[in-house]
Design a protein around this motif. Structure first.
Motif, PDB file in Angstrom:
ATOM      1  N   LEU A 111       0.819  -1.200   0.000  1.00 39.21           N
ATOM      2  CA  LEU A 111       0.000   0.000   0.000  1.00 39.21           C
ATOM      3  C   LEU A 111       0.849   1.244   0.000  1.00 39.21           C
ATOM      4  O   LEU A 111       2.017   1.228   0.404  1.00 39.21           O
ATOM      5  N   GLU A 112       0.228   2.310  -0.445  1.00 37.84           N
ATOM      6  CA  GLU A 112       0.841   3.632  -0.431  1.00 37.84           C
ATOM      7  C   GLU A 112      -0.283   4.641  -0.276  1.00 37.84           C
ATOM      8  O   GLU A 112      -1.303   4.539  -0.951  1.00 37.84           O
ATOM      9  N   SER A 113      -0.112   5.592   0.619  1.00 36.33           N
ATOM     10  CA  SER A 113      -1.144   6.594   0.841  1.00 36.33           C
ATOM     11  C   SER A 113      -0.992   7.742  -0.153  1.00 36.33           C
ATOM     12  O   SER A 113       0.116   8.109  -0.528  1.00 36.33           O
ATOM     13  N   LYS A 114      -2.128   8.299  -0.544  1.00 35.87           N
ATOM     14  CA  LYS A 114      -2.117   9.504  -1.384  1.00 35.87           C
ATOM     15  C   LYS A 114      -1.797  10.737  -0.542  1.00 35.87           C
ATOM     16  O   LYS A 114      -1.449  11.778  -1.073  1.00 35.87           O
ATOM     17  N   ILE A 115      -1.931  10.598   0.772  1.00 35.43           N
ATOM     18  CA  ILE A 115      -1.705  11.720   1.689  1.00 35.43           C
ATOM     19  C   ILE A 115      -0.295  11.596   2.256  1.00 35.43           C
ATOM     20  O   ILE A 115       0.046  10.585   2.880  1.00 35.43           O
ATOM     21  N   PRO A 116       0.552  12.594   2.044  1.00 33.00           N
ATOM     22  CA  PRO A 116       1.943  12.505   2.509  1.00 33.00           C
ATOM     23  C   PRO A 116       2.046  12.163   3.999  1.00 33.00           C
ATOM     24  O   PRO A 116       1.248  12.611   4.814  1.00 33.00           O
ATOM     25  N   LEU A 117       3.021  11.341   4.317  1.00 30.81           N
ATOM     26  CA  LEU A 117       3.403  10.977   5.684  1.00 30.81           C
ATOM     27  C   LEU A 117       2.382  10.113   6.430  1.00 30.81           C
ATOM     28  O   LEU A 117       2.476   9.959   7.648  1.00 30.81           O
ATOM     29  N   THR A 118       1.401   9.556   5.740  1.00 27.32           N
ATOM     30  CA  THR A 118       0.405   8.746   6.443  1.00 27.32           C
ATOM     31  C   THR A 118       0.493   7.256   6.113  1.00 27.32           C
ATOM     32  O   THR A 118      -0.207   6.461   6.739  1.00 27.32           O
ATOM     33  N   THR A 119       1.340   6.864   5.173  1.00 29.84           N
ATOM     34  CA  THR A 119       1.410   5.453   4.782  1.00 29.84           C
ATOM     35  C   THR A 119       1.757   4.564   5.968  1.00 29.84           C
ATOM     36  O   THR A 119       1.144   3.518   6.174  1.00 29.84           O
ATOM     37  N   GLY A 120       2.733   4.969   6.779  1.00 28.98           N
ATOM     38  CA  GLY A 120       3.142   4.171   7.933  1.00 28.98           C
ATOM     39  C   GLY A 120       2.027   4.013   8.957  1.00 28.98           C
ATOM     40  O   GLY A 120       1.850   2.933   9.533  1.00 28.98           O
ATOM     41  N   ILE A 121       1.275   5.064   9.175  1.00 25.95           N
ATOM     42  CA  ILE A 121       0.158   5.022  10.139  1.00 25.95           C
ATOM     43  C   ILE A 121      -0.929   4.070   9.636  1.00 25.95           C
ATOM     44  O   ILE A 121      -1.446   3.236  10.392  1.00 25.95           O
ATOM     45  N   ILE A 122      -1.276   4.188   8.362  1.00 24.79           N
ATOM     46  CA  ILE A 122      -2.293   3.312   7.776  1.00 24.79           C
ATOM     47  C   ILE A 122      -1.815   1.870   7.814  1.00 24.79           C
ATOM     48  O   ILE A 122      -2.571   0.958   8.155  1.00 24.79           O
ATOM     49  N   LYS A 123      -0.542   1.649   7.492  1.00 27.86           N
ATOM     50  CA  LYS A 123       0.028   0.298   7.506  1.00 27.86           C
ATOM     51  C   LYS A 123      -0.121  -0.331   8.888  1.00 27.86           C
ATOM     52  O   LYS A 123      -0.569  -1.462   9.030  1.00 27.86           O
ATOM     53  N   LYS A 124       0.247   0.399   9.921  1.00 25.35           N
ATOM     54  CA  LYS A 124       0.201  -0.125  11.291  1.00 25.35           C
ATOM     55  C   LYS A 124      -1.241  -0.453  11.701  1.00 25.35           C
ATOM     56  O   LYS A 124      -1.499  -1.502  12.295  1.00 25.35           O
ATOM     57  N   ALA A 125      -2.171   0.432  11.376  1.00 20.37           N
ATOM     58  CA  ALA A 125      -3.574   0.200  11.737  1.00 20.37           C
ATOM     59  C   ALA A 125      -4.129  -1.034  11.018  1.00 20.37           C
ATOM     60  O   ALA A 125      -4.792  -1.879  11.635  1.00 20.37           O
ATOM     61  N   LEU A 126      -3.853  -1.150   9.721  1.00 21.52           N
ATOM     62  CA  LEU A 126      -4.304  -2.330   8.970  1.00 21.52           C
ATOM     63  C   LEU A 126      -3.680  -3.604   9.514  1.00 21.52           C
ATOM     64  O   LEU A 126      -4.362  -4.599   9.729  1.00 21.52           O
ATOM     65  N   GLU A 127      -2.372  -3.553   9.729  1.00 21.83           N
ATOM     66  CA  GLU A 127      -1.645  -4.729  10.206  1.00 21.83           C
ATOM     67  C   GLU A 127      -2.189  -5.211  11.553  1.00 21.83           C
ATOM     68  O   GLU A 127      -2.447  -6.400  11.732  1.00 21.83           O
ATOM     69  N   ASN A 128      -2.390  -4.288  12.481  1.00 23.43           N
ATOM     70  CA  ASN A 128      -2.908  -4.657  13.802  1.00 23.43           C
ATOM     71  C   ASN A 128      -4.322  -5.222  13.714  1.00 23.43           C
ATOM     72  O   ASN A 128      -4.617  -6.260  14.303  1.00 23.43           O
ATOM     73  N   GLY A 129      -5.203  -4.546  12.976  1.00 17.18           N
ATOM     74  CA  GLY A 129      -6.593  -4.998  12.874  1.00 17.18           C
ATOM     75  C   GLY A 129      -6.715  -6.368  12.226  1.00 17.18           C
ATOM     76  O   GLY A 129      -7.417  -7.253  12.732  1.00 17.18           O
ATOM     77  N   ILE A 130      -6.000  -6.553  11.127  1.00 16.29           N
ATOM     78  CA  ILE A 130      -6.092  -7.827  10.411  1.00 16.29           C
ATOM     79  C   ILE A 130      -5.441  -8.950  11.209  1.00 16.29           C
ATOM     80  O   ILE A 130      -6.023 -10.023  11.371  1.00 16.29           O
ATOM     81  N   SER A 131      -4.235  -8.725  11.722  1.00 14.58           N
ATOM     82  CA  SER A 131      -3.555  -9.812  12.443  1.00 14.58           C
ATOM     83  C   SER A 131      -4.312 -10.193  13.712  1.00 14.58           C
ATOM     84  O   SER A 131      -4.453 -11.377  14.022  1.00 14.58           O
ATOM     85  N   ASN A 132      -4.853  -9.207  14.437  1.00 14.04           N
ATOM     86  CA  ASN A 132      -5.638  -9.519  15.637  1.00 14.04           C
ATOM     87  C   ASN A 132      -6.906 -10.292  15.278  1.00 14.04           C
ATOM     88  O   ASN A 132      -7.274 -11.246  15.969  1.00 14.04           O
ATOM     89  N   GLY A 133      -7.568  -9.901  14.196  1.00 15.07           N
ATOM     90  CA  GLY A 133      -8.774 -10.602  13.766  1.00 15.07           C
ATOM     91  C   GLY A 133      -8.485 -12.041  13.349  1.00 15.07           C
ATOM     92  O   GLY A 133      -9.218 -12.958  13.715  1.00 15.07           O
ATOM     93  N   LEU A 134      -7.399 -12.232  12.606  1.00 16.84           N
ATOM     94  CA  LEU A 134      -7.035 -13.593  12.172  1.00 16.84           C
ATOM     95  C   LEU A 134      -6.646 -14.468  13.360  1.00 16.84           C
ATOM     96  O   LEU A 134      -6.996 -15.649  13.401  1.00 16.84           O
TER      97      LEU A 134
END
Length: 144
Positions: A111-134
Protein backbone atom coordinates in the motif's frame (compact mmCIF):
# COMPACT_ATOMS: atom_id res chain seq x y z
CA UNK A 1 5.98 8.46 -1.28
CA UNK A 2 6.94 4.93 -0.41
CA UNK A 3 5.12 1.67 -0.88
CA UNK A 4 4.90 -0.27 2.39
CA UNK A 5 4.36 -4.01 2.75
CA UNK A 6 2.44 -5.86 5.45
CA UNK A 7 3.30 -9.53 5.89
CA UNK A 8 1.15 -11.73 8.12
CA UNK A 9 1.39 -15.48 8.54
CA UNK A 10 -1.33 -17.26 10.50
CA UNK A 11 -1.84 -20.94 11.20
CA UNK A 12 -5.33 -22.40 11.60
CA UNK A 13 -6.13 -25.79 13.14
CA UNK A 14 -8.61 -26.56 10.35
CA UNK A 15 -8.55 -27.85 6.78
CA UNK A 16 -7.78 -25.43 3.94
CA UNK A 17 -11.25 -25.72 2.39
CA UNK A 18 -12.90 -24.60 5.66
CA UNK A 19 -10.58 -21.63 6.26
CA UNK A 20 -10.68 -20.58 2.59
CA UNK A 21 -14.49 -20.70 2.56
CA UNK A 22 -14.64 -18.41 5.61
CA UNK A 23 -11.99 -15.91 4.49
CA UNK A 24 -13.21 -15.72 0.89
CA UNK A 25 -16.69 -14.69 2.08
CA UNK A 26 -16.55 -10.89 2.04
CA UNK A 27 -18.97 -10.29 4.92
CA UNK A 28 -17.37 -12.98 7.12
CA UNK A 29 -13.87 -11.67 6.39
CA UNK A 30 -15.00 -8.16 7.31
CA UNK A 31 -16.39 -9.38 10.65
CA UNK A 32 -13.13 -11.20 11.39
CA UNK A 33 -11.15 -8.01 10.71
CA UNK A 34 -13.62 -5.79 12.58
CA UNK A 35 -14.72 -3.74 9.56
CA UNK A 36 -17.88 -3.41 7.52
CA UNK A 37 -17.44 -5.30 4.25
CA UNK A 38 -20.35 -5.89 1.88
CA UNK A 39 -20.32 -7.61 -1.51
CA UNK A 40 -21.80 -5.17 -4.03
CA UNK A 41 -21.13 -7.19 -7.21
CA UNK A 42 -21.03 -10.94 -7.59
CA UNK A 43 -18.01 -12.54 -9.16
CA UNK A 44 -17.80 -14.79 -12.18
CA UNK A 45 -18.64 -17.75 -9.92
CA UNK A 46 -21.85 -16.07 -8.73
CA UNK A 47 -20.52 -15.10 -5.31
CA UNK A 48 -17.24 -13.82 -3.84
CA UNK A 49 -14.80 -14.98 -6.55
CA UNK A 50 -13.00 -13.37 -9.45
CA UNK A 51 -14.44 -10.01 -10.42
CA UNK A 52 -16.54 -9.60 -7.29
CA UNK A 53 -16.53 -6.18 -5.67
CA UNK A 54 -16.81 -5.42 -1.97
CA UNK A 55 -17.57 -2.09 -0.34
CA UNK A 56 -15.56 -1.37 2.78
CA UNK A 57 -16.46 1.12 5.52
CA UNK A 58 -14.10 1.84 8.38
CA UNK A 59 -15.37 4.17 11.06
CA UNK A 60 -15.86 7.77 9.92
CA UNK A 61 -13.70 7.33 6.79
CA UNK A 62 -15.34 7.40 3.36
CA UNK A 63 -16.17 3.94 2.04
CA UNK A 64 -14.15 2.44 -0.79
CA UNK A 65 -14.24 -0.57 -3.08
CA UNK A 66 -11.98 -3.56 -3.58
CA UNK A 67 -12.15 -5.90 -6.57
CA UNK A 68 -11.05 -9.54 -6.55
CA UNK A 69 -8.44 -9.77 -9.34
CA UNK A 70 -7.26 -13.37 -8.84
CA UNK A 71 -9.12 -16.27 -7.31
CA UNK A 72 -8.10 -19.91 -7.14
CA UNK A 73 -10.30 -21.97 -4.81
CA UNK A 74 -8.49 -23.14 -1.65
CA UNK A 75 -5.22 -21.54 -2.88
CA UNK A 76 -5.25 -17.81 -3.62
CA UNK A 77 -7.26 -14.61 -3.35
CA UNK A 78 -5.85 -11.35 -4.66
CA UNK A 79 -7.61 -7.99 -4.58
CA UNK A 80 -6.93 -4.34 -5.21
CA UNK A 81 -8.61 -1.09 -4.27
CA UNK A 82 -10.48 0.12 -7.32
CA UNK A 83 -12.51 3.09 -6.09
CA UNK A 84 -12.65 5.81 -3.48
CA UNK A 85 -9.71 5.33 -1.13
CA UNK A 86 -6.93 7.57 0.17
CA UNK A 87 -4.69 4.53 -0.41
CA UNK A 88 -3.15 3.90 -3.82
CA UNK A 89 -1.15 0.96 -5.14
CA UNK A 90 -3.01 -1.28 -2.68
CA UNK A 91 -2.82 -4.98 -3.49
CA UNK A 92 -3.74 -7.74 -1.03
CA UNK A 93 -2.74 -11.36 -1.56
CA UNK A 94 -3.93 -14.30 0.57
CA UNK A 95 -2.10 -17.55 -0.17
CA UNK A 96 -3.37 -20.73 1.48
CA UNK A 97 -1.39 -23.92 2.01
CA UNK A 98 -1.78 -27.08 4.04
CA UNK A 99 0.84 -28.26 6.51
CA UNK A 100 0.27 -31.34 8.66
CA UNK A 101 -3.52 -31.09 8.44
CA UNK A 102 -3.56 -27.38 9.30
CA UNK A 103 -3.99 -24.32 7.11
CA UNK A 104 -1.24 -21.75 6.79
CA UNK A 105 -2.23 -18.34 5.47
CA UNK A 106 0.43 -16.05 4.04
CA UNK A 107 -1.18 -12.63 3.68
CA UNK A 108 0.67 -9.70 2.12
CA UNK A 109 -0.58 -6.21 1.47
CA UNK A 110 1.24 -3.54 -0.47
CA UNK A 111 0.00 0.00 0.00
CA UNK A 112 0.84 3.63 -0.43
CA UNK A 113 -1.14 6.59 0.84
CA UNK A 114 -2.12 9.50 -1.38
CA UNK A 115 -1.71 11.72 1.69
CA UNK A 116 1.94 12.51 2.51
CA UNK A 117 3.40 10.98 5.68
CA UNK A 118 0.41 8.75 6.44
CA UNK A 119 1.41 5.45 4.78
CA UNK A 120 3.14 4.17 7.93
CA UNK A 121 0.16 5.02 10.14
CA UNK A 122 -2.29 3.31 7.78
CA UNK A 123 0.03 0.30 7.51
CA UNK A 124 0.20 -0.12 11.29
CA UNK A 125 -3.57 0.20 11.74
CA UNK A 126 -4.30 -2.33 8.97
CA UNK A 127 -1.64 -4.73 10.21
CA UNK A 128 -2.91 -4.66 13.80
CA UNK A 129 -6.59 -5.00 12.87
CA UNK A 130 -6.09 -7.83 10.41
CA UNK A 131 -3.55 -9.81 12.44
CA UNK A 132 -5.64 -9.52 15.64
CA UNK A 133 -8.77 -10.60 13.77
CA UNK A 134 -7.03 -13.59 12.17
CA UNK A 135 -5.58 -14.66 15.54
CA UNK A 136 -9.04 -14.48 17.12
CA UNK A 137 -10.51 -16.55 14.31
CA UNK A 138 -7.69 -19.11 14.64
CA UNK A 139 -8.31 -19.29 18.41
CA UNK A 140 -12.04 -19.76 17.87
CA UNK A 141 -11.27 -22.87 15.79
CA UNK A 142 -9.36 -24.37 18.74
CA UNK A 143 -12.42 -24.21 20.99
CA UNK A 144 -14.67 -26.00 18.45
Amino acid sequence: MTVKTITIQQKFEAPVNEVFAKLSDHEAFGKICGISMLRTKEGDDGANGLGSIRKISIGPLPSFEETITQFSKDELIEYKITKGSPIKNHIGRLKFSEQAGCTVLDYTIELESKIPLTTGIIKKALENGISNGLKSYANSLLSN
